[in-house]
Enzyme design. Structure first.
Site, short mmCIF file in Angstrom:
data_model
loop_
_atom_site.label_atom_id
_atom_site.label_comp_id
_atom_site.label_asym_id
_atom_site.label_seq_id
_atom_site.Cartn_x
_atom_site.Cartn_y
_atom_site.Cartn_z
N CYS A 21 0.63 -1.31 -0.37
CA CYS A 21 -0.15 0.04 -0.65
C CYS A 21 1.12 1.45 0.30
O CYS A 21 1.17 1.25 1.30
CB CYS A 21 -0.95 -0.22 1.13
SG CYS A 21 -1.74 -1.69 0.99
N GLU A 132 -3.69 0.05 -5.94
CA GLU A 132 -2.77 -1.54 -6.05
C GLU A 132 -2.57 -2.37 -7.65
O GLU A 132 -3.55 -1.28 -8.28
CB GLU A 132 -3.48 -2.78 -5.00
CG GLU A 132 -4.50 -2.30 -3.90
CD GLU A 132 -2.56 -2.16 -3.03
OE1 GLU A 132 -1.73 -2.44 -3.33
OE2 GLU A 132 -2.57 -1.63 -1.57
#
Length: 257
Positions: A21, A132
């Site tokens: 992340c 992502e």
């Protein structure tokens, strides 16, 4: 520039950062955040809308701190600008921050870098959504922008810390707490930022609550959508609202999920 963080390969600078992340969008202006998070004390620091927030950049953080004035006992909610990439108070130099952009929810209470901050220096990091990357059959990585379907703000759970340099100047930094991804989001990546629901903001931010383990919650994909976006986000030099537009809006030929 590249490094290895928590077993994940990280590439940033002229390249891109994947496998954790490590990118998000934060485009709301300060006044909107002051209202959304019911801020009581505004530092009046302002940063430009950022559609490609990367490690070591300055970001908005919501925190509650007890004022250092005689008789003060109640924490005051405030909005500050701090650097992404946590530098522990015991660090010899701030370069360690680039390796501590994420903190795994499962080990917060055990890791020396995060243990003290988890006890009393928890924060919220406002985001419009986060990115992502998912491997494709042609061995590339397709970026996805994951965000609330209703256009609301994500309150990503974070920790913050203060570090003093040899000249006595203070640096405030933060890290994003991650947890196991749920449902369809887990097909893109197995980790996701932990987010705090509004009903729990006050408790999460309260520095007087030294055991926040009950506030750690598994991720939920409810209300979130994941849309493939242009690979332009891979380069940290690129910035602008076009980075969060779905591919069908940009005409980008990259594959859809």
């Amino acid at each position: 520039m590249s490094s290895l963080v928590g077993g994940y390969a990280v590439v940033y600078g002229d390249g891109f950062l994947v496998d954790m992340c490590g990118r998000y969008a934060s485009a709301r202006n300060r006044h909107d955040l002051l209202e959304e998070f019911e801020i009581e004390l505004d530092s009046e620091e302002e940063i430009e809308p950022d559609y490609n927030v990367a490690p070591t950049k300055d970001v908005y953080a919501v925190m509650s701190r007890v004022p250092k004035v005689e008789g003060a006992t109640q924490p005051v909610r405030q909005l500050r600008v701090i650097r992404w990439g946590l530098v522990p108070s015991w660090a010899k130099d701030p370069s360690i921050g680039s390796r501590l952009i994420n903190a795994r929810m499962e080990t917060l209470a055990d890791k020396p870098a995060f243990r003290k901050a988890f006890a009393s220096r928890r924060c919220l990091l406002p985001a419009d959504g986060y990115f992502e990357w998912m491997p494709t059959p042609d061995k590339k990585k397709q970026p996805y922008f994951i965000h609330p379907a209703d256009g609301g703000v994500l309150a990503m759970a974070g920790l913050y810390e203060f570090w003093k340099d040899p000249e006595g100047e203070w640096l405030c930094t933060c890290t994003v707490i991650t947890t196991a991804a749920a449902d369809h989001l887990g097909e893109i990546h197995d980790r996701t930022p932990m987010c705090i629901e509004k009903d729990h903001w006050t408790d999460w931010l309260d520095p007087r609550i030294t055991d926040a383990s009950e506030l750690l919650v598994p991720a939920s994909a409810a209300g979130l959508v994941a849309e493939p976006v242009s690979m332009a986000v891979n380069n940290v030099r690129n910035n602008g609202p076009e980075l969060i537009h779905p591919l069908q809006d940009t005409g980008d030929p990259s594959p859809l999920f």
